[in-house]
Design an enzyme around this catalytic site. Sequence first.
Site, mmCIF file in Angstrom:
data_model
loop_
_atom_site.group_PDB
_atom_site.id
_atom_site.type_symbol
_atom_site.label_atom_id
_atom_site.label_comp_id
_atom_site.label_asym_id
_atom_site.label_seq_id
_atom_site.Cartn_x
_atom_site.Cartn_y
_atom_site.Cartn_z
ATOM 1 N N CYS A 131 -48.689 -86.506 -61.108
ATOM 2 C CA CYS A 131 -48.881 -86.854 -59.697
ATOM 3 C C CYS A 131 -49.032 -85.628 -58.797
ATOM 4 C CB CYS A 131 -47.748 -87.746 -59.212
ATOM 5 S SG CYS A 131 -47.810 -89.380 -59.960
ATOM 6 N N HIS B 27 -47.070 -87.533 -51.294
ATOM 7 C CA HIS B 27 -47.504 -88.373 -52.420
ATOM 8 C C HIS B 27 -46.897 -89.770 -52.293
ATOM 9 C CE1 HIS B 27 -48.430 -89.838 -56.327
ATOM 10 N NE2 HIS B 27 -47.182 -89.793 -56.756
ATOM 11 N N ASN C 226 -49.100 -96.537 -56.074
ATOM 12 C CA ASN C 226 -49.168 -95.134 -56.492
ATOM 13 C C ASN C 226 -50.480 -94.912 -57.252
ATOM 14 O OD1 ASN C 226 -48.916 -92.639 -57.682
ATOM 15 N ND2 ASN C 226 -46.840 -92.954 -58.432
HETATM 16 O O1 UT7 Z 1 -45.417 -90.718 -58.931
HETATM 17 C C1 UT7 Z 1 -44.694 -90.109 -59.943
HETATM 18 C C2 UT7 Z 1 -43.269 -90.074 -59.678
HETATM 19 N N1 UT7 Z 1 -42.708 -91.406 -59.735
HETATM 20 C C3 UT7 Z 1 -41.831 -91.763 -58.814
HETATM 21 O O2 UT7 Z 1 -41.563 -91.030 -57.906
HETATM 22 C C4 UT7 Z 1 -41.138 -93.085 -58.994
HETATM 23 C C5 UT7 Z 1 -39.661 -92.915 -58.836
HETATM 24 N N2 UT7 Z 1 -38.864 -94.126 -59.065
HETATM 25 C C6 UT7 Z 1 -38.951 -95.208 -58.265
HETATM 26 O O3 UT7 Z 1 -39.761 -95.292 -57.382
HETATM 27 C C7 UT7 Z 1 -37.928 -96.298 -58.483
HETATM 28 O O4 UT7 Z 1 -36.949 -95.836 -59.370
HETATM 29 C C8 UT7 Z 1 -38.518 -97.618 -59.010
HETATM 30 C C9 UT7 Z 1 -39.355 -98.294 -57.948
HETATM 31 C C10 UT7 Z 1 -39.344 -97.372 -60.263
HETATM 32 C C11 UT7 Z 1 -37.372 -98.588 -59.361
HETATM 33 O O5 UT7 Z 1 -36.535 -98.781 -58.231
HETATM 34 P P1 UT7 Z 1 -34.960 -98.588 -58.329
HETATM 35 O O6 UT7 Z 1 -34.395 -98.919 -57.016
HETATM 36 O O7 UT7 Z 1 -34.707 -97.199 -58.880
HETATM 37 O O8 UT7 Z 1 -34.559 -99.683 -59.380
HETATM 38 P P2 UT7 Z 1 -33.798 -99.514 -60.763
HETATM 39 O O9 UT7 Z 1 -34.707 -98.996 -61.808
HETATM 40 O O10 UT7 Z 1 -32.532 -98.785 -60.508
HETATM 41 O O11 UT7 Z 1 -33.463 -101.018 -61.088
HETATM 42 C C12 UT7 Z 1 -32.574 -101.794 -60.274
HETATM 43 C C13 UT7 Z 1 -32.551 -103.218 -60.792
HETATM 44 C C14 UT7 Z 1 -32.332 -103.304 -62.290
HETATM 45 O O12 UT7 Z 1 -31.541 -104.431 -62.562
HETATM 46 P P3 UT7 Z 1 -29.976 -104.271 -62.848
HETATM 47 O O13 UT7 Z 1 -29.875 -103.390 -64.055
HETATM 48 O O14 UT7 Z 1 -29.399 -103.627 -61.621
HETATM 49 O O15 UT7 Z 1 -29.523 -105.689 -63.085
HETATM 50 C C15 UT7 Z 1 -33.722 -103.518 -62.837
HETATM 51 O O16 UT7 Z 1 -33.721 -104.196 -64.074
HETATM 52 O O17 UT7 Z 1 -33.809 -103.860 -60.551
HETATM 53 C C16 UT7 Z 1 -34.337 -104.361 -61.751
HETATM 54 N N3 UT7 Z 1 -35.807 -104.255 -61.700
HETATM 55 C C17 UT7 Z 1 -36.576 -105.191 -61.128
HETATM 56 N N4 UT7 Z 1 -36.301 -106.346 -60.529
HETATM 57 C C18 UT7 Z 1 -37.327 -107.054 -60.032
HETATM 58 C C19 UT7 Z 1 -36.578 -103.243 -62.146
HETATM 59 N N5 UT7 Z 1 -37.867 -103.506 -61.876
HETATM 60 C C20 UT7 Z 1 -37.890 -104.701 -61.252
HETATM 61 C C21 UT7 Z 1 -38.921 -105.486 -60.723
HETATM 62 N N6 UT7 Z 1 -38.602 -106.652 -60.125
HETATM 63 N N7 UT7 Z 1 -40.230 -105.116 -60.777
#
Ligand code: UT7
Length: 331
Positions: free
Chosen positions: A116, A256, A286
């Site tokens: 990215c 970004h 993204n």
């Molecule tokens: O461009 C390159 C660099 N990339 C980035 O900068 C991306 C960086 N990361 C992010 O933007 C975020 O970490 C994400 C958007 C990918 C995820 O958001 P988050 O707030 O970090 O969520 P998480 O991975 O901590 O997941 C929280 C909860 C989990 O459930 P439990 O374990 O708390 O029960 C996941 O299983 O949300 C769940 N989850 C979802 N729920 C509904 C993960 N994806 C989804 C989804 N819909 N699509």
Amino acid sequence: MSKITAAITALGKYLPENVLTNADLEEMVDTNDEWIVSRTGIKERRILKGSNKGSSFMAIKAGNDLIAKANLDPKEIDLVIVATATPDMQAASTAAYVATQIGATDAFSFDLESACSSFLFGMSVATSYIESKKYSKILLIGSDKNSSMIDYTDRATCIIFGDAAAAVLFEPNTEGLGTQDEILKTNGSGREFLQVPAGGSILPASKETLEKGQHFVYQDGRTVFKNAVFNMADVTTKILERNNLTKDNVTWLAAHQANKRIIEATANRIELDPNKVMMNIHKYGNTTSATLPLLLNDYESQLKKGDTIIFAAFGGGFSWGAIYFKWAYNA
Ligand code: UT7
């Protein structure tokens, strides 16, 4: 003789017609619009459909859009850089094909890959070539067909990414406008957290890698998120300090577009007015190498000569950085 700086003098873009909304994703995986919008800010993204179309297809369209808008003779272009994490194929240069197809037949060309951060690092390369006076017309295109490496049954990644391309032209400037300063960084110990495990030289594609889905993007979202928030804010703060800039001198933050919360965290760290934060993640998700030039395209009508823009990015590798830039023209 006055110092030569590297300014952006023209823009172009290409967005695939096909729109993938959060409602569409609700039908595909266990997710919902509320979760996606609150966690990422994304409402929809574009997906390139059709056979035999790769990142070059979009890069050519974006390049041609710029050439038409700038009324540019493509033969005058010295160098075409295609910033991409999704090249058309292994080994054959995507940029070589793009340059030929847009009629930049007197140019040389190459791909630049740093996930990215590809476009941000490409800005640095274009700037150095211009400042050295070696070349005077450099077309930098960010193009990524992210849908080619996404598993649309994995809710952790399929909600984030979209496809797009956008282009900028770098030319010499004698008024001190364009790139002013840069802080660019990498840390290879981050590669396990965001990668496509198979299909490269370390794990060539095989029946087994295909069965395990290792040709898809894997991301440890939380770890990448934490590193993105810390590092993007860190280089943004440092580049302001180093150039004696305050939030009041900054006209725009062009960060970004990976997650609205990461962008807001960076803006908050420098206490920037939210109206100065360029944002279009809700429309495109993204788009990897295309996010920064897409922001410029979307905000072009609001940009004024002399505006101070801070570009910032974070991506796989890890790779990240910030560039302090002065806009060179009124739309
Ligand atoms: O461009 C390159 C660099 N990339 C980035 O900068 C991306 C960086 N990361 C992010 O933007 C975020 O970490 C994400 C958007 C990918 C995820 O958001 P988050 O707030 O970090 O969520 P998480 O991975 O901590 O997941 C929280 C909860 C989990 O459930 P439990 O374990 O708390 O029960 C996941 O299983 O949300 C769940 N989850 C979802 N729920 C509904 C993960 N994806 C989804 C989804 N819909 N699509």
